[in-house]
Design a protein around this motif. Structure first.
Motif, PDB file in Angstrom:
ATOM      1  N   ARG A 193      -5.935  12.032 -10.181  1.00  0.00           N
ATOM      2  CA  ARG A 193      -4.507  12.800 -10.101  1.00  0.00           C
ATOM      3  C   ARG A 193      -3.345  12.517  -9.013  1.00  0.00           C
ATOM      4  O   ARG A 193      -2.382  13.476  -8.817  1.00  0.00           O
ATOM      5  N   ILE A 194      -3.612  11.449  -8.460  1.00  0.00           N
ATOM      6  CA  ILE A 194      -2.777  11.142  -7.352  1.00  0.00           C
ATOM      7  C   ILE A 194      -2.569   9.682  -7.465  1.00  0.00           C
ATOM      8  O   ILE A 194      -3.315   8.877  -7.775  1.00  0.00           O
ATOM      9  N   ARG A 195      -1.273   9.114  -6.996  1.00  0.00           N
ATOM     10  CA  ARG A 195      -1.114   7.730  -6.954  1.00  0.00           C
ATOM     11  C   ARG A 195      -2.152   7.006  -6.366  1.00  0.00           C
ATOM     12  O   ARG A 195      -2.387   7.339  -5.016  1.00  0.00           O
ATOM     13  N   ILE A 196      -2.744   5.867  -6.910  1.00  0.00           N
ATOM     14  CA  ILE A 196      -3.788   4.980  -6.152  1.00  0.00           C
ATOM     15  C   ILE A 196      -3.417   4.777  -4.875  1.00  0.00           C
ATOM     16  O   ILE A 196      -4.148   4.729  -3.743  1.00  0.00           O
ATOM     17  N   ASP A 197      -2.160   4.273  -4.831  1.00  0.00           N
ATOM     18  CA  ASP A 197      -1.801   3.622  -3.497  1.00  0.00           C
ATOM     19  C   ASP A 197      -1.658   4.907  -2.387  1.00  0.00           C
ATOM     20  O   ASP A 197      -1.419   4.316  -1.033  1.00  0.00           O
ATOM     21  N   PHE A 198      -1.543   6.128  -2.922  1.00  0.00           N
ATOM     22  CA  PHE A 198      -1.462   7.242  -1.762  1.00  0.00           C
ATOM     23  C   PHE A 198      -2.916   7.468  -0.996  1.00  0.00           C
ATOM     24  O   PHE A 198      -3.191   7.973  -0.001  1.00  0.00           O
ATOM     25  N   ILE A 199      -4.030   6.637  -1.713  1.00  0.00           N
ATOM     26  CA  ILE A 199      -5.343   6.993  -1.345  1.00  0.00           C
ATOM     27  C   ILE A 199      -5.906   5.927  -0.539  1.00  0.00           C
ATOM     28  O   ILE A 199      -5.896   4.651  -0.828  1.00  0.00           O
ATOM     29  N   SER A 200      -6.222   6.118   0.786  1.00  0.00           N
ATOM     30  CA  SER A 200      -7.259   5.058   1.213  1.00  0.00           C
ATOM     31  C   SER A 200      -8.557   4.770   1.182  1.00  0.00           C
ATOM     32  O   SER A 200      -9.124   3.818   1.295  1.00  0.00           O
ATOM     33  N   GLY A 201      -9.225   6.057   0.624  1.00  0.00           N
ATOM     34  CA  GLY A 201     -10.668   5.855   0.160  1.00  0.00           C
ATOM     35  C   GLY A 201     -11.150   7.443  -0.019  1.00  0.00           C
ATOM     36  O   GLY A 201     -10.214   8.373   0.036  1.00  0.00           O
ATOM     37  N   MET A 202     -12.203   7.306  -0.629  1.00  0.00           N
ATOM     38  CA  MET A 202     -12.774   8.520  -0.777  1.00  0.00           C
ATOM     39  C   MET A 202     -14.192   8.842   0.167  1.00  0.00           C
ATOM     40  O   MET A 202     -15.283   7.788   0.216  1.00  0.00           O
ATOM     41  N   GLY A 203     -14.087   9.760   0.955  1.00  0.00           N
ATOM     42  CA  GLY A 203     -15.051  10.034   1.993  1.00  0.00           C
ATOM     43  C   GLY A 203     -16.201  11.219   1.377  1.00  0.00           C
ATOM     44  O   GLY A 203     -15.708  12.108   0.536  1.00  0.00           O
ATOM     45  N   LYS A 204     -17.496  10.680   1.486  1.00  0.00           N
ATOM     46  CA  LYS A 204     -18.635  11.437   1.144  1.00  0.00           C
ATOM     47  C   LYS A 204     -18.819  12.769   2.268  1.00  0.00           C
ATOM     48  O   LYS A 204     -19.187  12.360   3.242  1.00  0.00           O
ATOM     49  N   VAL A 205     -18.616  13.964   1.827  1.00  0.00           N
ATOM     50  CA  VAL A 205     -19.002  14.824   2.926  1.00  0.00           C
ATOM     51  C   VAL A 205     -19.908  15.882   2.081  1.00  0.00           C
ATOM     52  O   VAL A 205     -19.636  16.497   1.099  1.00  0.00           O
ATOM     53  N   ASN A 206     -20.979  16.123   2.673  1.00  0.00           N
ATOM     54  CA  ASN A 206     -21.910  17.133   2.250  1.00  0.00           C
ATOM     55  C   ASN A 206     -22.096  16.948   0.512  1.00  0.00           C
ATOM     56  O   ASN A 206     -22.079  17.608  -0.183  1.00  0.00           O
ATOM     57  N   GLY A 207     -22.143  15.552   0.032  1.00  0.00           N
ATOM     58  CA  GLY A 207     -22.342  15.119  -1.104  1.00  0.00           C
ATOM     59  C   GLY A 207     -21.098  15.464  -2.077  1.00  0.00           C
ATOM     60  O   GLY A 207     -21.268  15.148  -3.386  1.00  0.00           O
ATOM     61  N   LYS A 208     -19.854  16.093  -1.472  1.00  0.00           N
ATOM     62  CA  LYS A 208     -18.688  15.932  -2.330  1.00  0.00           C
ATOM     63  C   LYS A 208     -17.939  15.037  -1.728  1.00  0.00           C
ATOM     64  O   LYS A 208     -17.941  14.523  -0.634  1.00  0.00           O
ATOM     65  N   PHE A 209     -16.932  14.595  -2.600  1.00  0.00           N
ATOM     66  CA  PHE A 209     -15.978  13.589  -2.284  1.00  0.00           C
ATOM     67  C   PHE A 209     -14.558  14.326  -1.625  1.00  0.00           C
ATOM     68  O   PHE A 209     -14.071  15.434  -2.358  1.00  0.00           O
ATOM     69  N   VAL A 210     -14.183  13.667  -0.610  1.00  0.00           N
ATOM     70  CA  VAL A 210     -12.930  14.253  -0.122  1.00  0.00           C
ATOM     71  C   VAL A 210     -11.905  12.929  -0.238  1.00  0.00           C
ATOM     72  O   VAL A 210     -12.153  11.921   0.050  1.00  0.00           O
ATOM     73  N   VAL A 211     -10.498  13.242  -0.681  1.00  0.00           N
ATOM     74  CA  VAL A 211      -9.692  12.198  -0.847  1.00  0.00           C
ATOM     75  C   VAL A 211      -9.045  11.904   0.688  1.00  0.00           C
ATOM     76  O   VAL A 211      -8.526  12.841   1.110  1.00  0.00           O
ATOM     77  N   LEU A 212      -9.276  10.920   1.202  1.00  0.00           N
ATOM     78  CA  LEU A 212      -8.765  10.289   2.382  1.00  0.00           C
ATOM     79  C   LEU A 212      -7.368   9.721   1.951  1.00  0.00           C
ATOM     80  O   LEU A 212      -7.187   8.718   1.231  1.00  0.00           O
ATOM     81  N   LEU A 213      -6.239  10.361   2.722  1.00  0.00           N
ATOM     82  CA  LEU A 213      -4.772  10.001   2.288  1.00  0.00           C
ATOM     83  C   LEU A 213      -4.596   8.832   3.384  1.00  0.00           C
ATOM     84  O   LEU A 213      -4.658   8.910   4.694  1.00  0.00           O
ATOM     85  N   ASP A 214      -3.570   8.125   2.717  1.00  0.00           N
ATOM     86  CA  ASP A 214      -2.863   7.004   3.555  1.00  0.00           C
ATOM     87  C   ASP A 214      -1.430   7.545   4.043  1.00  0.00           C
ATOM     88  O   ASP A 214      -0.557   7.511   3.004  1.00  0.00           O
ATOM     89  N   VAL A 215      -1.297   8.072   5.173  1.00  0.00           N
ATOM     90  CA  VAL A 215       0.083   8.970   5.379  1.00  0.00           C
ATOM     91  C   VAL A 215       1.025   7.929   5.583  1.00  0.00           C
ATOM     92  O   VAL A 215       2.132   7.981   5.374  1.00  0.00           O
ATOM     93  N   ASN A 216       0.868   6.768   6.083  1.00  0.00           N
ATOM     94  CA  ASN A 216       1.666   5.832   6.344  1.00  0.00           C
ATOM     95  C   ASN A 216       2.379   5.405   4.959  1.00  0.00           C
ATOM     96  O   ASN A 216       3.590   4.899   5.305  1.00  0.00           O
ATOM     97  N   LYS A 217       1.555   5.433   4.010  1.00  0.00           N
ATOM     98  CA  LYS A 217       2.148   5.219   2.748  1.00  0.00           C
ATOM     99  C   LYS A 217       2.966   6.568   2.137  1.00  0.00           C
ATOM    100  O   LYS A 217       4.205   6.406   1.828  1.00  0.00           O
ATOM    101  N   ILE A 218       2.366   7.527   2.205  1.00  0.00           N
ATOM    102  CA  ILE A 218       2.729   8.791   1.552  1.00  0.00           C
ATOM    103  C   ILE A 218       4.196   9.084   2.163  1.00  0.00           C
ATOM    104  O   ILE A 218       5.032   9.454   1.587  1.00  0.00           O
ATOM    105  N   LEU A 219       3.998   8.886   3.700  1.00  0.00           N
ATOM    106  CA  LEU A 219       5.487   9.302   4.348  1.00  0.00           C
ATOM    107  C   LEU A 219       6.391   8.189   4.672  1.00  0.00           C
ATOM    108  O   LEU A 219       7.194   8.211   5.509  1.00  0.00           O
ATOM    109  N   SER A 220       5.944   7.001   4.007  1.00  0.00           N
ATOM    110  CA  SER A 220       6.949   5.802   4.553  1.00  0.00           C
ATOM    111  C   SER A 220       8.439   6.227   3.972  1.00  0.00           C
ATOM    112  O   SER A 220       8.633   6.968   3.030  1.00  0.00           O
ATOM    113  N   ILE A 221       9.367   5.636   4.789  1.00  0.00           N
ATOM    114  CA  ILE A 221      10.696   5.988   4.493  1.00  0.00           C
ATOM    115  C   ILE A 221      11.104   5.534   3.101  1.00  0.00           C
ATOM    116  O   ILE A 221      11.711   6.290   2.487  1.00  0.00           O
TER     117      ILE A 221
END
Lengths: 779, 189, 108
Positions: free
Chosen positions: B143-171
Motif C-alpha cells: 500500500r505504498i509506492r514500491i520505490d519508497f521502500i528500501s526493503g522489508m525487515g524481519k523483526v520478531n517474525g513480523k515485517f517492518v517496512v524500511l523506508l527510503d527517505v532519500n527517495k521519499i523526501l527528495s526534492i
C-alpha cells in the motif's frame, strides 16, 4: 606570495580600469578638452601596461605601449580627440579587455588575437604619424626632454666646474638596487628589465652580484641583485619611471637622462652602496661615461668634498638650473600626485570578499532575531530596567543592521554607464541615432541585486532601441526630433528601488500585441483584457512582435526571461506606454535581499509579515462595508475603489478557534490548530491574543508599483524587523510567499509577496471570467 | 530483541535491499522504528538528526496537504512532511506522543543536504536489523509506492517496512511547485 | 651558448627540473650545496636542460653555486642550459660570467 593571487588582482584591476577607460572615452567624445578625462584614459592604459610588465605579459605591454603613445600625444595637446579616435580607442579598449580575458583564462595568446593586436597597432601608429607630420611645426615650448637637453650638448664639456659639464652619451642611465623582499613580494627584477626592452633598447647592462653573500648566509628567497643599465629610448622620464612604479618602495631606482651633467652621475655614484671607484668603473663599462668624464667627475667630487660648504648649494643649483627640462618636472609632479592619489585610495578602501560580508550579514540577522526575543521577554517581565536595556540594545542592533547593509550598497551608476557603450554600438549597428541619458546614477542598492539586474536591463535597453525607437523617417513624420532618446533612471520609492528604461519611441501597439498573442495562443479571443494586461503579454514566453527579426532582440527570448529574473529578485516590472509618444519600463526591486522591515498581521492562528514599505495604512473593515460590497471583493476607501484580498479565504485558514471547535474536516490540508485540545500544552501567551474571537477585520492597505490593494486580516501586530529566510528547495517558486522569518517567540512566520498574491488572485478571477465568458458564448 | 545478538559479519554480507548510500558499516543495521496509524515503519538511523516534540508548527498556505508546515529548528526553517498523507492515508492525528523526526537527506545528484521533518504518531525504538533479515520489497501489497521502500525487515517474525527517505523526501517528490503541477495534470479541470 | 649544443659527457651531480624560481629556491638551495659538498671530483656539473622557468632567484643560486664551488676549490659548471636560462643570462648581460670566455666582461 601567491602568484595566482597577484595575477588575479591584475585581472580584476585591469577590468576595472578598462571600464573606467571606456566610460571616460564615451564622455570625452562630448567634451574633448576635458583634461581629467584624458588623464583618466591615459592612466588606465598606463597602469595596465605597468602591471602587465610585472607579469612578463610582453604582448599586453607592447600593445598597450602603442596606445599609450597616442594618448600621450593627446594629453600634450598635440593630437585632437575626435569621433574616429574615440572609435579606435574603444576598439583598443575592447581588445585590451580580450587580452586580459586571455590572461585570466591562463591561455596563450592565439593567432587571431595577435593579428587583431597588429591591426590596431597599425592604426594607432597611423594616428601617430599623421599627427607627427601635421605637428612638425608644433609649439616648441612643449618640446620633449631629449630635445631640450640636446641644447645643453653645445655647452663645452670639461669647463671650469667638472660637475657642470655634460656627458656625451645619448643614452639614459638607469641604476637599480633591489630590496631584499622584492622576490618574496612576487616581483622579479628580470621582469622590469624585460619591460624596458619593450619601449627601448638596452645598450649595455651590468648586473651587480656583489651583494650575493656566501652560501651559508644566503637566503635563497632574498634578492641581492643590482643593475646598471645604459638605455636608449625615445620615451620620457615618466615612461621609464613607470616601469618601476610597482617596485618603488622595494628598490632604489635612479634614472639619469641623456647628456646629464657629470654632477648628476656623481650624485648617483655617491648614492649607491658600492664604492665610488667601483661604480665609476661600472658606469664606464656601461658606456654611460667615458674615462675622461669619470676622472673629471671624481676630481670635482674631491674639490666639492674639500669645501663641503659650497657642496650643498652647488648640488641644489645644479638640479634647479640644469638637469631637468620643464616636461620632466611636470611629469615628475604629476607622477607624485598620482602616487599620492593611489596611496590615498589604498588607505581608504579595502577589498573584502563578498562571502565574508554575507556571513557577517547572516550573523546580524541572527542578532536581530535574538534581540527581538529579548525585547519580548523584557516586555513580559515588565521590569523597567530590563525594558530600558532591551530598547537600547534594539536600537543599536538596528544601527548595526543598517550599517552592515550599507556595506553592501553600491551605486547603480556603474551599471548604467555600461549602457553608454551598448547604446552607442547598437545604434550604429541598427542605423538609428539614439542618445542615452542617465539620471539617478547615485541611487544605491544591494550589490547582489546590482549584479543580477545587468542582464534584464540589457534586454530592456535593446528592446527599446530595436522596437521602441522608430527609424528616422518615421520620427520625422511624427514630428519628433530625428535622434531618439533613451533614458535610464533610478530612484528610491517606498523602500524599493525603481529603475526605469524610458524611450521616446512609438510606444506599444495594443492591437499588434493582441493579434500576436492570439496567433501564438497566449490568449483566447473571448478573453477580456485591460490595456495593462495586453501590454504585459510581451513578457509571456515565446512572444515577439518584431516584424523584422534581427540578431538582438527579435527572437522573443528575453522579455519573459527579464520578468522571471526580476521576480527572482522579489521585484516586479510595469509598463507605461503611450502610442506614438514612448514607453517606460519600470522595474521595482527590494533594496536588499537579506533583511526587511515588516508589518506583522494575524490571520486565524497564523502570523504573516507584509513588507513595511508597501503598507500605506490600516483601516477597519466594518460590517456596513462588507454589506455594501455585496460579496464583491472591493470597498470604498474615501471615494476610491480598493480591491481587497481575504487572506483567510485565499489561504484557507480556519478561524482561530474559540475553544474546542471541531476540526474542519473539509479543509483540504487537514490541518487544524491544536490549541483547543486539552492534551496539549497551553498555547504560547504571545499568541494567545490571536486566538480571541475576532469581531472586526482589518484591512491593510498596500501600495506596490502604483497599485493599491487591501489585505483583509484579523489582527494588526505592528512593525517587526525581519530577517528573510529563503523559501528553500521545497517551497521555491510558490506564488504569494516570498520567504520565512522567525519571530521573537521562535515561531516561523511567512513573508507575503504582495504582487504575487495579487497575480494569484487575478489569474484565478480571469480563469473564472474566461470560463463564464465561454459559457455565455456557447449559449 | 533476538536480532541484537546477530553478528556483525552477517551484516557485512549485505546486498540489495539496503537503502541507497548504505555503507558496509555496522551502524547501518540500526533502524528507528515508528508508528504511522497502525503500521510500523523503520528508517536507517544514519539519516536521522534528531527527534523533537511536535509543536510550534507554522502552516504554509497553498501547498499540497502532505506538507504540514515549517518549524524553527535553531534558526533554520525546516519543512515538515506528513508521511501518512504522503502514503495516501489520513493525516496524522496529533497526540502527546506525536513527534517530528528530523531527517537529513542527500540529493542523489548534487549531494546537497537538506533537512526535513516527518510527523510520526510515535517512535518506538532503535533496532538492529541485519542485512540477512532484510527481504526485497514486495511487488505489491504494501500500500505504498514500491520505490519508497528500501526493503522489508524481519523483526520478531513480523515485517517492518524500511523506508527510503532519500527517495521519499527528495526534492522532486516534495517540492511544492512540482507537486502542484502533478496535481493539475491529474485533475481534468 | 655553444656549450648548450656541444655534447657534454660529464655526469651531472644535479639536474634541476622544471621551476628554477623563487617558488623552488628554498628547496633547491640545500640540494645545490649538497651536490657541491658531495662532489668527489674537482668538477661539479649541474644540468639545466630541463629548467622550464628561471627568475632572478634561480640566477642568484647559480652565482652562489659557482662561488661556493670556488670556495671549495671545485669547478662548478652548468651544462645544457635550457632556453629560459640562456635568455635570462643574456638579459642580465652575464654570458661572460657564466662561462662563455669570449664574451667575458662585456655583452658587446
Amino acid at each position: 606570495m601567491n602568484l595566482d593571487d597577484a595575477l588575479n588582482t591584475f585581472v580584476i584591476e585591469s577590468r576595472e580600469l578598462l571600464e573606467s577607460m571606456e566610460e571616460a572615452l564615451l564622455r570625452v567624445e562630448q567634451s574633448p578638452h576635458d583634461e581629467d578625462l584624458i588623464n583618466a584614459i591615459f592612466r588606465a592604459a598606463h597602469t595596465i601596461k605597468g602591471s602587465a610588465g610585472l607579469f612578463g605579459l610582453d604582448h599586453v605591454v607592447a600593445f598597450t605601449h602603442n596606445a599609450e603613445n597616442v594618448l600621450d600625444s593627446v594629453r600634450s595637446g598635440e593630437l585632437e580627440i575626435d569621433g574616429d579616435l574615440v572609435a579606435l580607442f574603444l576598439q583598443v579598449c575592447d581588445h585590451m579587455g580580450s587580452l586580459v580575458a586571455n590572461v585570466a583564462e591562463g591561455k596563450e595568446f592565439g593567432e587571431d588575437i595577435r593579428q587583431r593586436s597588429d591591426e590596431l597597432t597599425a592604426q594607432l601608429k597611423g594616428q601617430m604619424t599623421a599627427h607627427q607630420s601635421a605637428g612638425a611645426a608644433g609649439a616648441p615650448a612643449e618640446a620633449s626632454s631629449s630635445a631640450a637637453s640636446s641644447e645643453h650638448v653645445a655647452v663645452p664639456a670639461g669647463g671650469g666646474e667638472g660637475g657642470a659639464a655634460h656627458a656625451e652619451t645619448d643614452n639614459w642611465h638607469i641604476s637599480m638596487r633591489f630590496g631584499k623582499d622584492v622576490l618574496k613580494n612576487g616581483m622579479d627584477p628580470a621582469s622590469f628589465i624585460r619591460y624596458l626592452t619593450t619601449f627601448g633598447r638596452i645598450v649595455n647592462i651590468v648586473t651587480l652580484l656583489d651583494e650575493i653573500p656566501r652560501a651559508a648566509e644566503m637566503d635563497p628567497e632574498d634578492c641581492y641583485l643590482g643593475f646598471e643599465i645604459s638605455y636608449r629610448t625615445d620615451a620620457d622620464k615618466a615612461a621609464i619611471e613607470s616601469a618601476f612604479e610597482f617596485v618603488q618602495d622595494d628598490a632604489r631606482i635612479r634614472i639619469v637622462p641623456p647628456h646629464s651633467k657629470i654632477g648628476d652621475y656623481l650624485d648617483l655614484i655617491r648614492e649607491m652602496p658600492e664604492t665610488e671607484m667601483r661604480l665609476g668603473e661600472i658606469l664606464v663599462r656601461c658606456g654611460t661615461l667615458t674615462e675622461n668624464e669619470l676622472d673629471a667627475a671624481l676630481l670635482a667630487q674631491q674639490a666639492a668634498d674639500a669645501s663641503s660648504e659650497a657642496h650643498q648649494p652647488l648640488g641644489t643649483v645644479l638640479v634647479a638650473e640644469q638637469m631637468v627640462s620643464p616636461t620632466v618636472v611636470q611629469a615628475a609632479l604629476q607622477k607624485q600626485k598620482q602616487v599620492k592619489e593611489t596611496k590615498g585610495g589604498d588607505a581608504s578602501m579595502i577589498r573584502v570578499n563578498a562571502d565574508k560580508l554575507d556571513e557577517h550579514i547572516n550573523l546580524i540577522g541572527e542578532l536581530i532575531i535574538a534581540s527581538a526575543s529579548i525585547d519580548l521577554t523584557a516586555l513580559k517581565s515588565g521590569n523597567p530596567e530590563l525594558l530600558e536595556a532591551a530598547s537600547v540594545m534594539k536600537r543599536l542592533v538596528e544601527n548595526v543592521r543598517d550599517s552592515a547593509l550599507q556595506l553592501r550598497m553600491v551605486q547603480i551608476g556603474a551599471t548604467f554607464n555600461k549602457f553608454q557603450r551598448v547604446v552607442r554600438d547598437v545604434s550604429r549597428e541598427i542605423g538609428k541615432d539614439i542618445r542615452l541619458e542617465i539620471s539617478g546614477a547615485e541611487t544605491e542598492l544591494d550589490k547582489t541585486v546590482v549584479e543580477k539586474i545587468g542582464d534584464p536591463l540589457t534586454h530592456l535597453v535593446r528592446n527599446s532601441m530595436d522596437h521602441g525607437i522608430e527609424p528616422v523617417d518615421v520620427r520625422l513624420a511624427r514630428g519628433k526630433p530625428p535622434h531618439g532618446t533613451l533614458r535610464l533612471n533610478a530612484y528610491h520609492d517606498s523602500g524599493a528601488i525603481a529603475i526605469e528604461v524610458i524611450d521616446d519611441g512609438g510606444g506599444l501597439n495594443k492591437e499588434r500585441i493582441l493579434a500576436k498573442a492570439l496567433e501564438r495562443g497566449l490568449v483566447k479571443p473571448e478573453q477580456m483584457l485591460s490595456d495593462d494586461e495586453i501590454h504585459k503579454l510581451i513578457f509571456e514566453p515565446g512572444f515577439s512582435t518584431a516584424e523584422q527579426i534581427n540578431n538582438l532582440s527579435g527572437r522573443g527570448v528575453g522579455m519573459d526571461v527579464v520578468r522571471r529574473n526580476i521576480r527572482d529578485l522579489r521585484g516586479s516590472i510595469d509598463i507605461d506606454t503611450e502610442e506614438g509618444v514612448g514607453t517606460t519600463m519600470r522595474i521595482r526591486l527590494p533594496l536588499t535581499l537579506a533583511i526587511i522591515d515588516g508589518f506583522l498581521v494575524g490571520v486565524g492562528g497564523s502570523s504573516f509579515v507584509v513588507p513595511l514599505e508597501m503598507v500605506v495604512e490600516c483601516v477597519e473593515l466594518s460590517q456596513e462595508e462588507i454589506d455594501a460590497a455585496h460579496g464583491r471583493q472591493h470597498l470604498n476607501l474615501r471615494g476610491e475603489v480598493l480591491p481587497f484580498i481575504r487572506l483567510k479565504e485565499l489561504f484557507d485558514i480556519a478561524d482561530a478557534p474559540p475553544p474546542a471547535i471541531d476540526a474542519d474536516a473539509d479543509s483540504p490540508f487537514g490541518l487544524q490548530l491544536e490549541s483547543g485540545r486539552d492534551d496539549l500544552p497551553p498555547v504560547d501567551e504571545e499568541l494567545a491574543f490571536l486566538l480571541q474571537p475576532v469581531r472586526r477585520e482589518n484591512v491593510v492597505v498596500v501600495n506596490y508599483a502604483g497599485h493599491r490593494a487591501g489585505l483583509v486580516v484579523d489582527t494588526l501586530q505592528g512593525e517587526y524587523q525581519t530577517v528573510i529566510r529563503p523559501l528553500g528547495a521545497v517551497f521555491s517558486g510558490i506564488e504569494g510567499i516570498s520567504g520565512f522569518t522567525i519571530l521573537g517567540t521562535g515561531q516561523v512566520a511567512l513573508i507575503l509577496d504582495v504582487p504575487g498574491l495579487v497575480r494569484r488572485v487575478a489569474s484565478k478571477e480571469s480563469r473564472v471570467n474566461a470560463r463564464a465568458a465561454s459559457y455565455v458564448m456557447r449559449e | 530483541m533476538t536480532n541484537q545478538t546477530t553478528s556483525v559479519l552477517n551484516a557485512s554480507a549485505s546486498g540489495a535491499g539496503l537503502p541507497a548510500g548504505a555503507g558496509m558499516d555496522a551502524e547501518q543495521q540500526q533502524y528507528l522504528t515508528f508508528n504511522l496509524g497502525e503500521e510500523m515503519f523503520a528508517i536507517g538511523i544514519l539519516s536521522i538528526r534528531e527527534i523533537i516534540e511536535f509543536g510550534n508548527l507554522t502552516e504554509v498556505p497553498m501547498v499540497p496537504p502532505f506538507i504540514r508546515g515549517v518549524i524553527n529548528l535553531r534558526g533554520a526553517v525546516v519543512p515538515v512532511i506528513d508521511l501518512s498523507v504522503r502514503f495516501a492515508r489520513p493525516p496524522c492525528e496529533v497526540t502527546k506522543r506525536t513527534c517530528i523526526v528530523i531527517i537529513e537527506t542527500v540529493d542523489a545528484e548534487g549531494g546537497q543536504k537538506q533537512q526535513m521533518g516527518i510527523v510520526v504518531d510515535a517512535v518506538s525504538e532503535v533496532l538492529e536489523i541485519p542485512a540477512s533479515e532484510i527481504e526485497p520489497p514486495p511487488q505489491f501489497g504494501a500500500r505504498i509506492r514500491i520505490d519508497f521502500i528500501s526493503g522489508m525487515g524481519k523483526v520478531n517474525g513480523k515485517f517492518v517496512v524500511l523506508l527510503d527517505v532519500n527517495k521519499i523526501l527528495s526534492i522532486e517528490e516534495v517540492a511544492v511547485v512540482a507537486a502542484m503541477n502533478r496535481a493539475e495534470e491529474a485533475s481534468p479541470a | 651558448m655553444a656549450e648548450a649544443t656541444s655534447p657534454d659527457l660529464a655526469v651531472p651531480a644535479l639536474c634541476i627540473l622544471g621551476d628554477f624560481t623563487i617558488f623552488a629556491a628554498a628547496d633547491l638551495k640545500p640540494k645545490i650545496i649538497e651536490a657541491i659538498n658531495q662532489g668527489e671530483t674537482d668538477e661539479v656539473v649541474i644540468d639545466l636542460a630541463d629548467v622550464s622557468e628561471i627568475d632572478s632567484a634561480g640566477l642568484q643560486l647559480m652565482v652562489m653555486a659557482m662561488r661556493e664551488g670556488a670556495a671549495q676549490s671545485k669547478n662548478v659548471r652548468f651544462t645544457r642550459h635550457s632556453e629560459p636560462v640562456l635568455n635570462l643570462i643574456d638579459l642580465f648581460g652575464l654570458s661572460g660570467f657564466f662561462g662563455t670566455p669570449a664574451l667575458a666582461g662585456s655583452t658587446h
